[in-house]
Write a protein that holds these residues in place. Sequence first.
Motif: not given
Length: 136
Positions: A3-9, A68-79
């Motif tokens: 499962q992909t978890r969803y976060t905000a930074d 202001t939205r900068l983008g989405t980061w979701n590369a495998a292994g980022r966490d």
Amino acid sequence: MNQTRYTADVVAVDPDGRVLLIQRRWEPFTGQWALPGGHVDPGETSLDAAVRELEEETGVKVAWSDLTRLGTWNAAGRDPRGRYSTDAYLVRVPAGTIARADDDAAAIRWADLATAARTSLAFDHADILRAAIRAL
């Protein structure tokens, strides 16, 4: 099940070009510097989570309309905990904004944005800072 978890930074920048960083209280990356942020709770948008997490971790209150939205980061292994996707936001805060460490933050600091983007931060937060610099 993977499962992909969803976060905000949040990249909170003051008029002097400083970014607000937190020192992580918990694993992963305990003691390392990172952007304020965290999990999107059920029923929340990533904007809502960004506003909530910034306030919970640093005491800094902003309106979601200021982000202001900068983008989405979701590369495998980022966490190291598994698959995570984060929406990152930029917010400009007024000079003299007072922040305090709370919740998941052991400490906070204001750091020069360009310098912080060249340092080793938790997760892929240096990449997010570089995107913020391009957006500014």
